[in-house]
Structure formats: C-alpha cells, structure tokens
Motif scaffolding. Structure first.
Motif, PDB file in Angstrom:
ATOM      1  N   GLN A  74      16.674  32.988  43.347  1.00 31.64           N
ATOM      2  CA  GLN A  74      17.787  32.068  43.576  1.00 31.64           C
ATOM      3  C   GLN A  74      18.613  32.440  44.821  1.00 31.64           C
ATOM      4  OE1 GLN A  74      16.971  33.547  40.815  1.00 31.64           O
ATOM      5  NE2 GLN A  74      16.956  32.123  39.073  1.00 31.64           N
ATOM      6  N   LEU A  75      18.475  33.681  45.296  1.00 36.49           N
ATOM      7  CA  LEU A  75      19.269  34.135  46.440  1.00 36.49           C
ATOM      8  C   LEU A  75      18.472  34.200  47.736  1.00 36.49           C
ATOM      9  CD1 LEU A  75      21.252  37.065  44.746  1.00 36.49           C
ATOM     10  CD2 LEU A  75      22.002  34.705  45.104  1.00 36.49           C
ATOM     11  N   LYS A  76      17.234  33.722  47.696  1.00 38.86           N
ATOM     12  CA  LYS A  76      16.341  33.844  48.850  1.00 38.86           C
ATOM     13  C   LYS A  76      16.933  33.266  50.132  1.00 38.86           C
ATOM     14  CE  LYS A  76      12.443  35.966  47.916  1.00 38.86           C
ATOM     15  NZ  LYS A  76      12.014  37.133  48.722  1.00 38.86           N
ATOM     16  N   GLN A  77      17.628  32.166  50.016  1.00 36.28           N
ATOM     17  CA  GLN A  77      18.167  31.527  51.227  1.00 36.28           C
ATOM     18  C   GLN A  77      19.222  32.385  51.917  1.00 36.28           C
ATOM     19  OE1 GLN A  77      20.612  28.030  50.447  1.00 36.28           O
ATOM     20  NE2 GLN A  77      20.771  28.557  48.277  1.00 36.28           N
ATOM     21  N   PHE A  78      19.830  33.322  51.154  1.00 39.42           N
ATOM     22  CA  PHE A  78      20.851  34.204  51.735  1.00 39.42           C
ATOM     23  C   PHE A  78      20.292  35.581  52.108  1.00 39.42           C
ATOM     24  CE2 PHE A  78      22.965  31.512  48.487  1.00 39.42           C
ATOM     25  CZ  PHE A  78      23.750  30.741  49.324  1.00 39.42           C
ATOM     26  N   THR A  79      19.226  36.016  51.425  1.00 35.39           N
ATOM     27  CA  THR A  79      18.778  37.406  51.537  1.00 35.39           C
ATOM     28  C   THR A  79      17.518  37.602  52.374  1.00 35.39           C
ATOM     29  OG1 THR A  79      17.435  37.268  49.521  1.00 35.39           O
ATOM     30  CG2 THR A  79      19.754  37.898  49.270  1.00 35.39           C
ATOM     31  N   SER A  80      17.030  36.550  52.982  1.00 34.32           N
ATOM     32  CA  SER A  80      15.723  36.638  53.650  1.00 34.32           C
ATOM     33  C   SER A  80      15.788  37.100  55.110  1.00 34.32           C
ATOM     34  CB  SER A  80      15.010  35.276  53.581  1.00 34.32           C
ATOM     35  OG  SER A  80      15.807  34.279  54.216  1.00 34.32           O
ATOM     36  N   THR A  81      16.953  37.505  55.588  1.00 34.05           N
ATOM     37  CA  THR A  81      17.065  37.912  56.990  1.00 34.05           C
ATOM     38  C   THR A  81      17.312  39.413  57.119  1.00 34.05           C
ATOM     39  OG1 THR A  81      19.474  37.581  57.077  1.00 34.05           O
ATOM     40  CG2 THR A  81      18.072  35.669  57.566  1.00 34.05           C
ATOM     41  N   GLN A  82      16.959  39.945  58.282  1.00 30.10           N
ATOM     42  CA  GLN A  82      17.179  41.362  58.564  1.00 30.10           C
ATOM     43  C   GLN A  82      18.677  41.683  58.610  1.00 30.10           C
ATOM     44  OE1 GLN A  82      14.876  43.737  58.804  1.00 30.10           O
ATOM     45  NE2 GLN A  82      16.405  45.319  59.168  1.00 30.10           N
ATOM     46  N   ALA A  83      19.467  40.731  59.089  1.00 31.28           N
ATOM     47  CA  ALA A  83      20.910  40.928  59.172  1.00 31.28           C
ATOM     48  C   ALA A  83      21.507  41.171  57.783  1.00 31.28           C
ATOM     49  CB  ALA A  83      21.571  39.718  59.823  1.00 31.28           C
ATOM     50  N   PHE A  84      21.040  40.390  56.797  1.00 31.60           N
ATOM     51  CA  PHE A  84      21.540  40.575  55.432  1.00 31.60           C
ATOM     52  C   PHE A  84      21.210  41.971  54.932  1.00 31.60           C
ATOM     53  CE2 PHE A  84      20.619  40.882  50.927  1.00 31.60           C
ATOM     54  CZ  PHE A  84      21.816  40.466  50.368  1.00 31.60           C
ATOM     55  N   THR A  85      19.956  42.382  55.123  1.00 28.97           N
ATOM     56  CA  THR A  85      19.514  43.696  54.638  1.00 28.97           C
ATOM     57  C   THR A  85      20.374  44.812  55.212  1.00 28.97           C
ATOM     58  OG1 THR A  85      17.230  42.919  54.415  1.00 28.97           O
ATOM     59  CG2 THR A  85      17.570  45.305  54.534  1.00 28.97           C
ATOM     60  N   SER A  86      20.578  44.781  56.524  1.00 31.20           N
ATOM     61  CA  SER A  86      21.328  45.844  57.189  1.00 31.20           C
ATOM     62  C   SER A  86      22.783  45.871  56.745  1.00 31.20           C
ATOM     63  CB  SER A  86      21.241  45.664  58.705  1.00 31.20           C
ATOM     64  OG  SER A  86      21.957  46.673  59.365  1.00 31.20           O
ATOM     65  N   VAL A  87      23.430  44.694  56.752  1.00 30.47           N
ATOM     66  CA  VAL A  87      24.855  44.628  56.410  1.00 30.47           C
ATOM     67  C   VAL A  87      25.079  44.917  54.925  1.00 30.47           C
ATOM     68  CG1 VAL A  87      26.874  43.118  56.270  1.00 30.47           C
ATOM     69  CG2 VAL A  87      25.401  43.054  58.290  1.00 30.47           C
ATOM     70  N   PHE A  88      24.250  44.335  54.059  1.00 30.91           N
ATOM     71  CA  PHE A  88      24.425  44.527  52.616  1.00 30.91           C
ATOM     72  C   PHE A  88      24.224  45.992  52.232  1.00 30.91           C
ATOM     73  CE2 PHE A  88      22.884  44.157  48.128  1.00 30.91           C
ATOM     74  CZ  PHE A  88      24.067  43.696  47.602  1.00 30.91           C
TER      75      PHE A  88
END
Length: 325
Positions: free
Chosen positions: A144-158
C-alpha cells in the motif's frame, strides 16, 4: 592577561568518577577514589609517530576512531578499578575467572578490552546502522506504500530519520540514569578545562568554572556528523530492488557496513574543519552538535573540575605547537 586563543588537539572523555585526556605525547587518566584522593595514570601515546598512508585524509579518521575506542575502553577499565563495590574484595573468583587467568595470565586485561570494544562496536552498528536499514526495508515491502517508498530518496531520508530518532531516544533515555548523570558531569568538566586552556588562562577551578561545557570537537558532535554524512553517502548506494526482499535487505545492510569506514573518515575531517574554523557556515553546521551536548554534558562541581585539571596537566606539551589542532 590571557594569551591569544590556542586551538588544541588535546581531547578526552569522561570515565567512572574521572576524566581521561589525550595529548600529542601523553594520555592521562585521573580518577577520584572513594577516599577522596585522585589517582593518576599516565601513558605515552603514538599519535605523532603515524606516517605514510595512516596520515592521509579520511584514512587518518578511521585509524583515530578505532584508536580512540581502544584507549577509551582502557581508561574506563582503569577507572572501574576504583569503584567502591562493597563486599567484592572478599568474593571468591569463579571457576571461569580462574580458568581465564590460568590461560591468559597478564594478557587477560588486553583480551577483555578488545572484546569489550568489539561488543560495543557490534551493538552500535546493530542499533544505529543495521536496525534502521532493516526497518526501512520492511516499510518498503508494504504494498500500500509503494507509491511513496519506491525511490532512493525515500530510502536514504527515511533511514536517516530512523537513525536519528533511535540515537536521540537512546541518549535521552540513558541521560536519566544516576551513574550516567555523574559521567556527564565529568564530561562537562573535561570540556570546560580544555576551553580554559585554549583561552590561555591558568588551569584553576575558579578560571575553569566560568567556561562553557559545550565544545565543537566533542565526540557527541562527531557521532551527529556520522549520522548526517551517512544519509548523504548511503543515498548513492543501490536498493537492490531486483532481488528477493530479504536478500535485498541483507545486501543493503552489507553495503552500509562496508561504507562505515568512509563515513567515519569523512566525519573526522568535517569535525576537524569545524574545530578550527570560525566561518559562519561551519559555525551553523556545528550548532546541532552543540545542542546535542545539552544531553551528554552537565555542569560539574569543583571537585570534578579538579580531577579534569589533573588529567589535563600531563598532556600539555612543552612546545605548544605540538598540540595545535
């Protein structure tokens, strides 16, 4: 009259009822014993004898980090010898203790120190590096969160936010413990003593008392820089999206482990710059580390300042240029 400010390379850490200071030639540990006397242990160190590749930027930071861990653990173990544990003197050593003493003899302390450093590193890496990476991977696996979590930016910041929250929560939690509060008071005494020395004033309790307990080259600031720089460097690492999720998480954790020496080395260079520069941008970058020291330092009393003075004195070289930052 005070001399012109002298930015020193002398640094240290708080230990049980004492302070460890490390200069260009000597390392000293001063501990307040239960009877009120101050015990002092002075050792030669090899900081100034490093040559070749060990003095190169970034690499020197990795070496200094490992070196500091070992020396810091030795200082803590020395200070622990003076902790007044009622009844321990009459306690018979266990069979395991006797076996260790028979097998290792005089080397037992070195083995214990390096094992303690190993455990401390494993705990820190697991809590502040691997756990955020694993949690980030778990969140990314939620469809359900794929649209928010699929980028490298999300991974690094989160990951970075998780790491910071865990770190701040951990520091806030341990700062409430009685023994840790005492440790943080000695940490404040260490900072104030170094600040007084850098200002060119005589090392007396009266002079030291008026200085701030916050210092730009504190290990707390170093750890904060590690957190921030890790966000930047980890942003360039692959996410391993084409792999099975558990394999991707493990690979991601592995790449972060491999990059830790680079993160530590760059953080060392940044704090080295922050410690000697009066540039406005550098001052702003140093602010979060100083704010964090509100958690890791407390105002010391006069007796604690006296201990810090005794640890500082042996570390001051005859030639003041030898300890210039």
């Amino acid at each position: 009259m005070a001399n012109k400010e002298h930015i020193t390379s002398i640094g240290g850490q708080a230990v049980m009822e004492g302070v460890m200071m490390r200069g260009p030639h000597k390392t000293a540990v001063a501990v307040r014993k239960p009877d009120g006397e101050i015990a002092i242990k002075i050792d030669e160190n090899g900081t100034k004898t490093r040559k070749g590749i060990l003095k190169l930027p970034v690499i020197r930071g990795c070496v200094s980090f490992i070196d500091s861990l070992v020396i810091g653990m030795k200082a803590l173990m020395y200070s622990a010898e003076f902790v007044d544990l009622e009844g321990d003197e009459d306690e018979e050593p266990s069979k395991f203790d006797k076996w260790l003493e028979d097998k290792l003899g005089d080397k037992i302390k070195d083995v214990v120190i390096y094992f303690a450093v190993f455990i401390a590193v494993i705990f820190s890496v697991g809590l502040f590096i691997l756990l955020p990476s694993a949690l980030s991977g778990a969140v990314e696996a939620i469809p359900q969160l794929k649209q928010f979590t699929s980028t490298q930016a999300f991974t690094s910041v989160f990951e970075g936010v998780l790491r910071m929250v865990i770190f701040l929560g951990y520091m806030a939690l341990i700062s409430q413990m009685k023994d840790i509060k005492r440790l943080f008071e000695y940490h404040g005494a260490e900072h104030k003593t170094i600040a007084c020395y850098e200002s060119g004033e005589e090392l007396t309790v009266e002079n030291i008392r008026k200085y701030t307990r916050f210092h730009p080259r504190c290990g707390t600031s170093f750890l904060l820089f590690v957190m921030i720089i890790s966000i930047i460097i980890f942003a360039f690492l692959p996410r391993f999206d084409g792999y099975i999720k558990i394999a991707a998480i493990l690979l991601r954790m592995g790449t972060r482990l491999l990059c830790l020496p680079i993160v530590a080395g760059i953080s060392f260079e940044v704090i080295k710059l922050a410690g000697r520069s009066k540039n406005k941008c550098v001052t702003i970058l140093s602010k979060p580390g100083l704010w964090l020291q509100k958690l890791t330092t407390r105002e010391p009393d006069d007796s604690q300042i006296s201990v810090a003075i005794e640890a500082m004195k042996p570390c001051i070289p005859e030639n003041q240029e030898d300890d210039r930052w």
